[in-house]
Design an enzyme around this catalytic site. Sequence first.
Site, short mmCIF file in Angstrom:
data_model
loop_
_atom_site.label_atom_id
_atom_site.label_comp_id
_atom_site.label_asym_id
_atom_site.label_seq_id
_atom_site.Cartn_x
_atom_site.Cartn_y
_atom_site.Cartn_z
N ARG A 1 -2.32 -6.92 -3.84
CA ARG A 1 -2.30 -5.89 -2.80
C ARG A 1 -2.72 -6.46 -1.46
O ARG A 1 -3.57 -7.31 -1.37
CB ARG A 1 -3.24 -4.75 -3.20
CG ARG A 1 -3.31 -3.61 -2.20
CD ARG A 1 -4.37 -2.61 -2.59
NE ARG A 1 -3.99 -1.87 -3.77
CZ ARG A 1 -4.82 -1.10 -4.46
NH1 ARG A 1 -6.08 -0.98 -4.07
NH2 ARG A 1 -4.41 -0.45 -5.52
N LYS B 1 0.19 -3.74 -11.68
CA LYS B 1 0.74 -4.42 -10.51
C LYS B 1 1.28 -5.80 -10.89
O LYS B 1 0.78 -6.45 -11.79
CB LYS B 1 -0.33 -4.60 -9.42
CG LYS B 1 -1.07 -3.32 -9.05
CD LYS B 1 -0.19 -2.33 -8.36
CE LYS B 1 -0.98 -1.18 -7.76
NZ LYS B 1 -1.84 -0.47 -8.67
N GLN C 1 -15.75 -2.30 -10.29
CA GLN C 1 -15.61 -0.92 -10.74
C GLN C 1 -16.68 -0.58 -11.77
O GLN C 1 -17.22 0.52 -11.79
CB GLN C 1 -14.22 -0.67 -11.34
CG GLN C 1 -14.02 0.79 -11.74
CD GLN C 1 -12.59 1.14 -12.05
OE1 GLN C 1 -11.67 0.72 -11.36
NE2 GLN C 1 -12.38 1.93 -13.11
N THR D 1 -5.36 3.83 -0.66
CA THR D 1 -4.32 2.86 -0.28
C THR D 1 -3.27 3.47 0.64
O THR D 1 -2.44 2.76 1.19
CB THR D 1 -3.62 2.31 -1.53
OG1 THR D 1 -3.20 3.41 -2.34
CG2 THR D 1 -4.58 1.45 -2.34
N LYS E 1 8.67 10.48 -8.57
CA LYS E 1 9.51 9.62 -7.75
C LYS E 1 10.76 10.39 -7.34
O LYS E 1 11.45 10.98 -8.16
CB LYS E 1 9.92 8.36 -8.52
CG LYS E 1 8.75 7.43 -8.83
CD LYS E 1 8.16 6.82 -7.58
CE LYS E 1 7.05 5.83 -7.89
NZ LYS E 1 6.43 5.28 -6.69
N THR E 2 11.06 10.38 -6.04
CA THR E 2 12.23 11.06 -5.52
C THR E 2 13.11 10.05 -4.78
O THR E 2 12.74 8.89 -4.62
CB THR E 2 11.83 12.18 -4.54
OG1 THR E 2 11.32 11.59 -3.33
CG2 THR E 2 10.77 13.08 -5.15
N HIS F 1 -2.08 11.29 -8.49
CA HIS F 1 -3.47 11.73 -8.45
C HIS F 1 -3.63 13.19 -8.92
O HIS F 1 -4.75 13.68 -9.03
CB HIS F 1 -4.01 11.65 -7.02
CG HIS F 1 -3.98 10.27 -6.43
ND1 HIS F 1 -3.09 9.91 -5.45
CD2 HIS F 1 -4.71 9.18 -6.70
CE1 HIS F 1 -3.29 8.64 -5.13
NE2 HIS F 1 -4.26 8.18 -5.87
N LYS G 1 7.34 7.71 -15.37
CA LYS G 1 6.40 8.38 -14.48
C LYS G 1 7.11 9.41 -13.61
O LYS G 1 8.16 9.14 -13.03
CB LYS G 1 5.68 7.37 -13.59
CG LYS G 1 4.53 6.64 -14.27
CD LYS G 1 3.76 5.81 -13.26
CE LYS G 1 2.57 5.11 -13.92
NZ LYS G 1 1.78 4.34 -12.93
N HIS H 1 -0.92 11.43 -3.88
CA HIS H 1 0.44 11.72 -4.35
C HIS H 1 0.36 12.27 -5.77
O HIS H 1 -0.73 12.50 -6.31
CB HIS H 1 1.32 10.47 -4.27
CG HIS H 1 0.75 9.27 -4.97
ND1 HIS H 1 0.67 9.16 -6.35
CD2 HIS H 1 0.21 8.11 -4.49
CE1 HIS H 1 0.13 8.01 -6.68
NE2 HIS H 1 -0.17 7.35 -5.57
N ASP I 1 -4.22 4.14 -17.56
CA ASP I 1 -4.10 2.76 -17.10
C ASP I 1 -5.45 2.19 -16.66
O ASP I 1 -5.55 0.99 -16.37
CB ASP I 1 -3.08 2.65 -15.97
CG ASP I 1 -3.39 3.57 -14.79
OD1 ASP I 1 -4.30 4.42 -14.92
OD2 ASP I 1 -2.74 3.43 -13.75
#
Length: 415
Positions: free
Chosen positions: A87, A83, A173, A41, A232-233, A49, A229, A46, A194
């Site tokens: 998407r 989500k 999947q 995506t 995140k910055t 993963h 999680k 990131h 998840d």
Amino acid sequence: MSHIFDILNERGYIEQITHENELRELLSKGSVPFYIGFDPTADSLHIGHFVSSMVMSHMQKAGHKPIILIGGGTVCIGDPSGKTDMRQVMTREIIDSNVEKFKEQLSRFVSFEGDNAAITVNNADWLLDLNFIEFMQQIGSLFSVNRMLAAECYKKRMDTGLTFFELGYMLLQSYDFLHLHEKYGCKLQLGGNDQWSNIIGGVDLIRKVGHSDSFGLTFKLLTTKEGVKMGKTEKGALWLDPAKTSPYDFYQYWRNIADDDVRNVLSLLTFLPMEEIDRLSSLEDQEINEAKKIAAFEITKLIHGEEEALKASEASEALFGAGSNLDNMPTVELDTKDISILDAIVKVGIAPSKGQARTLITQGGISLNDEKIDDMNYMLSDKDFTEGHAILRKGKKVYFKLIEMSELEKFFKKT
């Protein structure tokens, strides 16, 4: 050698498993082909993963064969797990470009050579040409809609609207697992917690068509002790691509984790032995900072290599320790030294607008060369660059070295 099951369990990876005793026995008999899926995506992996990549590496080191599935087909739909919105559909050209970048980044974790060499497959190769009627007859007929809608990944979307397009994600999947089982002898699907509902779908599908050797295992998501999680910055996601997140910023993120998160990070994101992790995570007060430095170095080394990790460590020590080398600090070139403090803040990316830059100054969050700035109209000048650079800082942890662009660079920029 310890059983891979025990290794993953000791380090805290394992969350949920299907057919635990059978899977343990299977993994002890020899090389087992397994797969982990990555949806392309974005043009970089990131931190979300990272755990997947580490598990894949541990599995291969234990003798098992990784199959890296790139979701070039499923990404056209998008996994609704976690989500609230549908998407956006991506073009095949963008997907293919992202796939190539993923392969390069994953090569830091797994080997593509040897007896149990990793292979990369793209599910676009078998999904995009499926005949809809045949697929629904053969695969769709084996799924219960009632059971699917009870899955957590779909329940969250029921209030905002779940399309039939997205409902098909679990079928596709699951079909991926069946395809890999038939073509490569893949026995095991791994994924983040998840993905549990989707993984169960694939395990059940393979067993419904007459096989008994399909298994699923999920691992913990990377979260803080409070369950938030990680990764995140202020600038957004923590990317594995140095062009999107610099090695210095990457290092600083892990250097500044909470004390309570040290053990979890060391266990999940490094290959340090558990005896050393036990020692480091037991440190207290100021000594725990040494554990954080080790964690930051080891994690940055995995992603960016030892040289970049050393540079990031030296830059960090120059700011927060006894070091003096500022060469590796994030550096921003200015067209001129005569620039307003507001423009400088926006230029380096500390704030996206002058309005937010003003707010930071009002709150006392901006310093220049260790002097707090309280004048909104402050103009930088030669006196701020007495050593050839100026240090712009936000709070205690965000630093940038400002230098003036050379005349030659200015010339080429204009032309």
